[in-house]
Motif scaffolding. Structure first.
Motif, PDB file in Angstrom:
ATOM      1  N   PHE A  82     -22.139  26.376  13.447  1.00 10.07           N
ATOM      2  CA  PHE A  82     -22.411  27.547  12.587  1.00 10.07           C
ATOM      3  C   PHE A  82     -22.848  28.680  13.513  1.00 10.07           C
ATOM      4  O   PHE A  82     -24.005  29.069  13.536  1.00 10.07           O
ATOM      5  N   ALA A  83     -21.893  29.195  14.279  1.00 10.00           N
ATOM      6  CA  ALA A  83     -22.238  29.941  15.490  1.00 10.00           C
ATOM      7  C   ALA A  83     -22.678  31.380  15.284  1.00 10.00           C
ATOM      8  O   ALA A  83     -23.176  32.000  16.216  1.00 10.00           O
ATOM      9  N   VAL A 259     -14.301  29.545  17.937  1.00 12.99           N
ATOM     10  CA  VAL A 259     -13.237  29.179  17.002  1.00 12.99           C
ATOM     11  C   VAL A 259     -13.526  29.783  15.641  1.00 12.99           C
ATOM     12  O   VAL A 259     -14.599  29.558  15.068  1.00 12.99           O
ATOM     13  N   LYS A 260     -12.563  30.550  15.124  1.00 10.26           N
ATOM     14  CA  LYS A 260     -12.757  31.139  13.790  1.00 10.26           C
ATOM     15  C   LYS A 260     -12.277  30.148  12.748  1.00 10.26           C
ATOM     16  O   LYS A 260     -11.110  29.730  12.772  1.00 10.26           O
ATOM     17  N   GLY A 261     -13.157  29.718  11.859  1.00 12.10           N
ATOM     18  CA  GLY A 261     -12.752  28.759  10.833  1.00 12.10           C
ATOM     19  C   GLY A 261     -13.968  28.056  10.280  1.00 12.10           C
ATOM     20  O   GLY A 261     -15.106  28.370  10.637  1.00 12.10           O
ATOM     21  N   SER A 262     -13.702  27.105   9.403  1.00 11.87           N
ATOM     22  CA  SER A 262     -14.806  26.368   8.813  1.00 11.87           C
ATOM     23  C   SER A 262     -15.064  25.098   9.619  1.00 11.87           C
ATOM     24  O   SER A 262     -14.137  24.348   9.925  1.00 11.87           O
ATOM     25  N   SER A 263     -16.329  24.862   9.925  1.00 10.86           N
ATOM     26  CA  SER A 263     -16.640  23.646  10.681  1.00 10.86           C
ATOM     27  C   SER A 263     -16.283  22.405   9.852  1.00 10.86           C
ATOM     28  O   SER A 263     -16.054  21.333  10.411  1.00 10.86           O
ATOM     29  N   LEU A 264     -16.205  22.575   8.533  1.00 11.29           N
ATOM     30  CA  LEU A 264     -15.853  21.418   7.701  1.00 11.29           C
ATOM     31  C   LEU A 264     -14.478  20.864   8.106  1.00 11.29           C
ATOM     32  O   LEU A 264     -14.257  19.652   8.094  1.00 11.29           O
ATOM     33  N   SER A 265     -13.557  21.746   8.485  1.00 13.59           N
ATOM     34  CA  SER A 265     -12.255  21.234   8.927  1.00 13.59           C
ATOM     35  C   SER A 265     -12.159  21.161  10.453  1.00 13.59           C
ATOM     36  O   SER A 265     -11.621  20.196  10.993  1.00 13.59           O
ATOM     37  N   VAL A 266     -12.724  22.152  11.160  1.00 14.87           N
ATOM     38  CA  VAL A 266     -12.562  22.150  12.626  1.00 14.87           C
ATOM     39  C   VAL A 266     -13.236  20.917  13.243  1.00 14.87           C
ATOM     40  O   VAL A 266     -12.681  20.290  14.158  1.00 14.87           O
TER      41      VAL A 266
END
Ligand SMILES: C[S@@+](CC[C@H](N)C(=O)[O-])C[C@H]1O[C@@H](n2cnc3c(N)ncnc32)[C@H](O)[C@@H]1O
Length: 304
Positions: A82-83, A259-266
């Protein structure tokens, strides 16, 4: 062991059953670190820090906190799922660690990558030249064609004084023509970072409060002096230029992966045991939607 700061989240009030279950499971692994102060675990510690002062991201923690943890534990690879604006990955990479940050909010990635660009690719002379050209464009050129007008959404209509609206169009036109993506990112970051202060709005949680001069019905607040866009942009570009040498000294050579995105998927796509340290401050467990702020996540970012 998980070190945490002793903040409101650990008060006993409002305890629910599921919360107790979580506490029983993870409680023994938590240690409250009394060395953390409100300054280290909040944005306050970053307020005047080169790079981090460009984008006032109040949900962030401080550079000092990450330095302390990395120096204490000497990890090989650091992750922040959650950067935010990239405090943990940037600082850890600057300490020579492999570091990754995952962030759902586009502006967080823009801010983090902007600091990386200043620390690595872009020279201060290149930035200075681009910044002067941008300011020259905003100050002296004729209005930009309509396609460069600020891409308002319904809740931002009428947010800028007319002069700012026109200057923003000119800035967008100039930035669209910048071929170097790192320089472009830095200029975009500068513009985004001053949008709110030049507007009749102030972010309040995930809503906007409006100044009476906007003419919006029910807008009664007076935000005082609202600086012209050119003036704020010029100050921010100066500040950024001043910070280049510190950023190069602190983070030069460090290449955090943002990384741009949701940690739930990344997170699912990352190999197990890739990281031996996680430094993070997760999103608050309420209904706050971080991606909804119009100044942070719309506007200039639409170039991308
Ligand atoms: C408390 S802030 C962290 C700030 C960060 N420590 C810093 O120094 O900037 C939590 C962040 O989590 C991000 N976030 C929320 N849900 C997310 C998700 N599913 N995946 C990745 N990031 C997420 C929010 O956009 C927000 O920036």
């Amino acid at each position: 062991m998980i070190q945490v700061a002793q903040l409101g989240a650990f008060r006993n009030d409002g305890r629910t059953r599921s919360r107790s279950v979580l506490e029983r499971r993870f409680g023994p692994r938590l240690s409250v670190n009394a060395d953390f102060t409100r300054r280290t675990v909040s944005y306050q510690g970053n307020k005047d820090v080169p790079g981090f002062r460009w984008m006032k991201y109040k949900e962030g923690f401080s550079r000092e906190l990450v330095l302390k943890l990395v120096n204490e534990h000497d990890p090989t690879a650091v992750l922040d799922p959650f950067a935010g604006i990239g405090t943990a990955p940037l600082v850890a990479a600057g300490c020579g660690k492999y570091a990754m940050g995952i962030e759902i909010m586009p502006v967080g990635i823009i801010a983090g990558k902007g600091m990386v660009a200043a620390a690595n690719g872009v020279t201060s002379a290149e930035f200075d030249c681009a910044a002067r050209s941008l300011l020259g464009r905003v100050r002296h050129q004729r209005c930009a064609p309509p396609e460069f007008a600020f891409p308002h959404v319904r809740i931002t209509e009428g947010a800028f004084p007319l002069c700012a609206e026109s200057e923003i169009g000119k800035a967008r036109q100039f930035i669209a023509g910048v071929s170097d993506s790192s320089v472009r990112r830095l200029l975009e970051l500068a513009c985004i970072s001053v949008l709110e202060e030049c507007s009749y709005t102030r972010k309040d949680g995930q809503y906007l409060r409006w100044d009476y001069r906007s003419g919006r019905p029910q807008a009664k607040t007076d935000f005082g002096f609202i600086p012209p866009f050119y003036e704020s942009l010029s100050k921010r570009l100066d500040e950024m230029l001043q910070d280049f040498s510190a950023l190069k000294a602190w983070y030069g050579g460090g290449r955090p992966e943002l990384v741009k995105g949701s940690s739930l998927s990344v997170l699912r796509s990352l190999p197990a045991n890739r990281f031996d340290m996680v430094i993070t401050s997760p999103p608050y467990a309420n209904r706050y939607d971080y991606t909804s702020s119009p100044w942070c996540n719309r506007g200039f970012l639409r170039f991308q």
